[in-house]
Scaffold this motif. Structure first.
Motif, PDB file in Angstrom:
ATOM      1  N   PRO A   1       1.843  14.904 -11.244  1.00  0.00           N
ATOM      2  CA  PRO A   1       1.538  16.151 -10.536  1.00  0.00           C
ATOM      3  C   PRO A   1       0.037  16.342 -10.352  1.00  0.00           C
ATOM      4  O   PRO A   1      -0.774  15.986 -11.214  1.00  0.00           O
ATOM      5  N   ASP A   2      -0.303  16.884  -9.202  1.00  0.00           N
ATOM      6  CA  ASP A   2      -1.692  17.196  -8.839  1.00  0.00           C
ATOM      7  C   ASP A   2      -2.572  15.958  -8.690  1.00  0.00           C
ATOM      8  O   ASP A   2      -3.806  16.026  -8.850  1.00  0.00           O
ATOM      9  N   THR A   3      -1.942  14.837  -8.349  1.00  0.00           N
ATOM     10  CA  THR A   3      -2.719  13.651  -7.976  1.00  0.00           C
ATOM     11  C   THR A   3      -3.458  13.937  -6.672  1.00  0.00           C
ATOM     12  O   THR A   3      -2.927  14.585  -5.766  1.00  0.00           O
ATOM     13  N   ARG A   4      -4.675  13.425  -6.594  1.00  0.00           N
ATOM     14  CA  ARG A   4      -5.444  13.501  -5.353  1.00  0.00           C
ATOM     15  C   ARG A   4      -5.857  12.097  -4.947  1.00  0.00           C
ATOM     16  O   ARG A   4      -6.125  11.246  -5.811  1.00  0.00           O
ATOM     17  N   GLY A   5      -5.906  11.867  -3.638  1.00  0.00           N
ATOM     18  CA  GLY A   5      -6.293  10.536  -3.196  1.00  0.00           C
ATOM     19  C   GLY A   5      -6.685  10.469  -1.746  1.00  0.00           C
ATOM     20  O   GLY A   5      -6.461  11.398  -0.966  1.00  0.00           O
ATOM     21  N   VAL A   6      -7.291   9.338  -1.397  1.00  0.00           N
ATOM     22  CA  VAL A   6      -7.718   9.057  -0.030  1.00  0.00           C
ATOM     23  C   VAL A   6      -7.304   7.632   0.316  1.00  0.00           C
ATOM     24  O   VAL A   6      -7.454   6.713  -0.491  1.00  0.00           O
TER      25      VAL A   6
ATOM     26  N   VAL B   1      -6.599   9.970  -9.786  1.00  0.00           N
ATOM     27  CA  VAL B   1      -7.305   9.786  -8.515  1.00  0.00           C
ATOM     28  C   VAL B   1      -6.912   8.426  -7.939  1.00  0.00           C
ATOM     29  O   VAL B   1      -6.903   7.417  -8.651  1.00  0.00           O
ATOM     30  N   LEU B   2      -6.593   8.407  -6.635  1.00  0.00           N
ATOM     31  CA  LEU B   2      -6.231   7.157  -5.958  1.00  0.00           C
ATOM     32  C   LEU B   2      -7.137   6.966  -4.745  1.00  0.00           C
ATOM     33  O   LEU B   2      -7.286   7.871  -3.925  1.00  0.00           O
ATOM     34  N   LEU B   3      -7.750   5.801  -4.642  1.00  0.00           N
ATOM     35  CA  LEU B   3      -8.513   5.429  -3.453  1.00  0.00           C
ATOM     36  C   LEU B   3      -8.043   4.059  -3.002  1.00  0.00           C
ATOM     37  O   LEU B   3      -8.087   3.089  -3.761  1.00  0.00           O
ATOM     38  N   ILE B   4      -7.575   3.994  -1.753  1.00  0.00           N
ATOM     39  CA  ILE B   4      -7.122   2.720  -1.181  1.00  0.00           C
ATOM     40  C   ILE B   4      -7.935   2.424   0.072  1.00  0.00           C
ATOM     41  O   ILE B   4      -8.055   3.263   0.963  1.00  0.00           O
TER      42      ILE B   4
ATOM     43  N   ILE C   1      -2.509  13.404  -0.793  1.00  0.00           N
ATOM     44  CA  ILE C   1      -3.193  12.168  -0.388  1.00  0.00           C
ATOM     45  C   ILE C   1      -3.552  12.337   1.085  1.00  0.00           C
ATOM     46  O   ILE C   1      -2.690  12.694   1.899  1.00  0.00           O
ATOM     47  N   ASP C   2      -4.796  12.072   1.435  1.00  0.00           N
ATOM     48  CA  ASP C   2      -5.241  12.206   2.829  1.00  0.00           C
ATOM     49  C   ASP C   2      -5.643  10.855   3.399  1.00  0.00           C
ATOM     50  O   ASP C   2      -6.185  10.006   2.694  1.00  0.00           O
ATOM     51  N   GLN C   3      -5.378  10.689   4.697  1.00  0.00           N
ATOM     52  CA  GLN C   3      -5.935   9.529   5.385  1.00  0.00           C
ATOM     53  C   GLN C   3      -7.255   9.967   5.987  1.00  0.00           C
ATOM     54  O   GLN C   3      -7.344  10.970   6.677  1.00  0.00           O
ATOM     55  N   VAL C   4      -8.294   9.189   5.698  1.00  0.00           N
ATOM     56  CA  VAL C   4      -9.644   9.547   6.132  1.00  0.00           C
ATOM     57  C   VAL C   4     -10.314   8.309   6.737  1.00  0.00           C
ATOM     58  O   VAL C   4     -10.630   7.368   6.005  1.00  0.00           O
ATOM     59  N   PRO C   5     -10.529   8.285   8.058  1.00  0.00           N
ATOM     60  CA  PRO C   5     -11.287   7.165   8.629  1.00  0.00           C
ATOM     61  C   PRO C   5     -12.695   7.149   8.049  1.00  0.00           C
ATOM     62  O   PRO C   5     -13.323   8.197   7.897  1.00  0.00           O
TER      63      PRO C   5
ATOM     64  N   VAL D   1       0.838  -1.200   0.000  1.00  0.00           N
ATOM     65  CA  VAL D   1       0.000   0.000   0.000  1.00  0.00           C
ATOM     66  C   VAL D   1       0.871   1.248   0.000  1.00  0.00           C
ATOM     67  O   VAL D   1       0.629   2.211  -0.746  1.00  0.00           O
ATOM     68  N   SER D   2       1.916   1.264   0.813  1.00  0.00           N
ATOM     69  CA  SER D   2       2.798   2.427   0.913  1.00  0.00           C
ATOM     70  C   SER D   2       3.498   2.714  -0.409  1.00  0.00           C
ATOM     71  O   SER D   2       3.593   3.876  -0.837  1.00  0.00           O
ATOM     72  N   TRP D   3       3.984   1.672  -1.076  1.00  0.00           N
ATOM     73  CA  TRP D   3       4.667   1.884  -2.365  1.00  0.00           C
ATOM     74  C   TRP D   3       3.713   2.498  -3.383  1.00  0.00           C
ATOM     75  O   TRP D   3       4.083   3.417  -4.122  1.00  0.00           O
ATOM     76  N   ILE D   4       2.489   1.968  -3.414  1.00  0.00           N
ATOM     77  CA  ILE D   4       1.527   2.439  -4.405  1.00  0.00           C
ATOM     78  C   ILE D   4       1.144   3.893  -4.131  1.00  0.00           C
ATOM     79  O   ILE D   4       1.012   4.704  -5.059  1.00  0.00           O
ATOM     80  N   VAL D   5       0.972   4.235  -2.855  1.00  0.00           N
ATOM     81  CA  VAL D   5       0.668   5.625  -2.505  1.00  0.00           C
ATOM     82  C   VAL D   5       1.779   6.545  -2.982  1.00  0.00           C
ATOM     83  O   VAL D   5       1.535   7.579  -3.630  1.00  0.00           O
TER      84      VAL D   5
END
Length: 500
Positions: free
Chosen positions: A88-93, A166-169, A143-147, A76-80
């Protein structure tokens, strides 16, 4: 001369290339000195992402169900870091089943790999976010961590990034509710956008959206699936795994979920199976006079709950009737235990001494009875070999006693034919703590899940009889030492044996 940004740009479509070059694999003096690269399943995941990037007609959806300790958080860490730093300007949660899992495991592992990352100086990692140091892009490249929250899904609904990435894990995705999945799915609809949606976890539930990812129909049609067996991983503890297999059986739900990465047959990770309980309630009760008799008491802590006195002689927990009381105070309950002791002369009295149970312990002792004050939240201090569950390691005393009780049920124990007891025995779920120890669902959590009338009072009363091994007083001499197994020896030279 190429810069680090040039190299990152060259990895935009290759997560595998990024992972192999972004960290100091095999370099002396680093934590990776003895590591040469990802495990086979991790490489397979990276290559699946690469294949999806090269054919971006649809969102990349990867679901990975794994056994315990396979390197999921590292992947997970590598992919993030790859998804974030190469576009550039990737967004994710990044979300997880609990806030504790997210902060102490998923995000903590990201911190470890971020510190090894060759481009870490250009980005910032905080306790809750990863973002670009450029102040003008702090809110657009992050990239934000969101419970997750069933009542607040705005963080997932707002996950749009038209024309970019966009990345969602989802980590420990099996426990994330379906409505969070549904909101996320509706948000990941931007055209001409690289959409990467990854779900990882132990396959703890046989229902829900994570389970459906592994179907060949419905939602499962759109997901690339992977199941990872812990035995195939180079760094897993093979001794511990073999002990689990020996203790539970290779086809048990525990081994399926925690080792094989296969979904359980039951709806959840139930600790004691209904089939085992039914068998114990239908078999004949057998015991010997030499078997120790134990009295166990679970003390009610709430008005609707029961105080229960249970009796067990060897493998027989049925012949002596159990006693159930509501609204009884500690003095009265101690008196009932005393009366039961007079009637049946148990070899050991075990009382749940937590909370108000401490008053029962004190009152029983004031009546001149010896009893054990058993703290359910205390340390597991007996060990599996003494209780028939060799190879199992428990997080606390309650889990250890339930483990011994489960082994006893499977080994031929006879239970009362009691529907309330049956329901209580099969109700608790279980998992592993961060040290790999078996942890039973807390009574309070189970009551929230099943209702306030679901307290396992009868089951706990039986479980406490397994707190410590005891020996029957009939097998001890007046010094408290084991009696000789030989009651009479023939002496041919004794006078009465001589024949004239």
């Amino acid at each position: 001369m190429p810069t680090v940004f040039d190299w990152l740009a060259s990895c935009k479509s290759s997560a595998e290339r990024f992972v192999m070059g972004a960290f100091p694999w095999g370099q002396p003096g680093t934590s990776l000195a003895k590591c040469t690269g990802p495990e086979a399943w991790q490489l397979g995941t990276l290559r699946d992402i690469d294949a999806g990037i090269l054919s971006p007609a649809a969102a990349i959806r990867l679901a990975t169900a794994s056994g315990h300790g396979v390197g999921k958080s590292a992947c997970v860490s590598w992919i993030v870091l790859w998804a974030f730093s190469t576009f550039p300007d990737t967004r994710g949660v990044v979300t997880a089943n609990t806030e504790t899992q997210l902060k102490t495991k998923t995000w903590a592992e990201l911190g470890k790999w971020f510190n090894l990352f060759i481009a870490k100086d250009y980005f910032t990692l905080t306790a809750t976010a990863l973002f670009c140091k450029d102040p003008e892009r702090t809110f657009t490249w992050r990239i934000d961590q969101v419970p997750w929250s069933e009542r607040n899904t705005e963080a997932f609904a707002g996950l749009h990034n038209q024309g970019r990435r966009v990345l969602l894990i989802m980590d420990e995705a099996s426990a994330i509710p379906d409505n969070v999945w549904e909101v996320a799915e509706g948000a990941l609809t931007d055209a001409d956008t690289e959409i990467i949606w990854l779900a990882f976890g132990n396959p703890t539930r046989s229902i829900g959206r994570f389970r459906e990812c592994f179907n060949q129909t419905g939602h499962g049609r759109f997901w690339i699936k992977r199941q990872v067996d812990s035995r195939t991983i180079s760094f897993t503890n093979k001794i511990q795994i073999n002990q689990w297999i020996e203790a539970y059986g290779e086809d048990s739900d525990f081994v399926r979920v925690r080792v094989l990465g296969v979904f359980p047959r039951a709806g959840e990770m139930e600790f004691i199976s209904a089939a085992d309980v039914d068998a114990a309630m239908s078999r004949e009760a057998h015991s010997a006079l030499s078997d120790p008799l134990t009295l166990g008491c679970d003390v009610a802590r709430y008005g609707a709950n029961e105080s229960v006195i249970a009796y067990r002689r060897g493998r027989d927990a049925r012949t002596i009737p159990w006693e159930h009381y509501r609204g009884i105070n500690t003095v009265e309950l101690a008196s009932r235990i005393n009366a039961g002791s007079d009637a049946h002369n148990p070899d050991g009295i075990f009382i749940d001494g937590g909370g108000v149970g401490g008053g029962v312990v004190d009152n029983v002792r004031s009546l001149g009875r010896h009893c054990w004050d058993v703290q359910f939240g205390g340390a597991a201090d007996v060990g599996g070999s003494a209780t028939g569950n060799t190879g199992e390691v428990y997080a606390n005393k309650r889990a250890e006693m339930w483990g011994a009780m489960r082994a006893w049920i499977r080994a031929g124990g006879a239970l009362p034919n009691d529907t309330d007891l049956r329901r209580q025995l099969v109700a608790p779920l279980y998992g592993l703590d961060n040290k790999g120890r078996i942890q039973l669902e807390r009574k309070e959590d189970m009551m929230k899940r099943l209702g306030s009338d679901s307290s396992p009072d009868r089951a706990d009363a039986l479980a406490v009889t397994f707190a410590y091994p005891i020996q029957s007083q009939r097998q001890l001499d007046h010094w408290g030492q084991p009696k000789s197994t030989v009651e009479f020896e023939y002496d041919p030279f004794a006078e009465e044996m001589m024949v004239a």
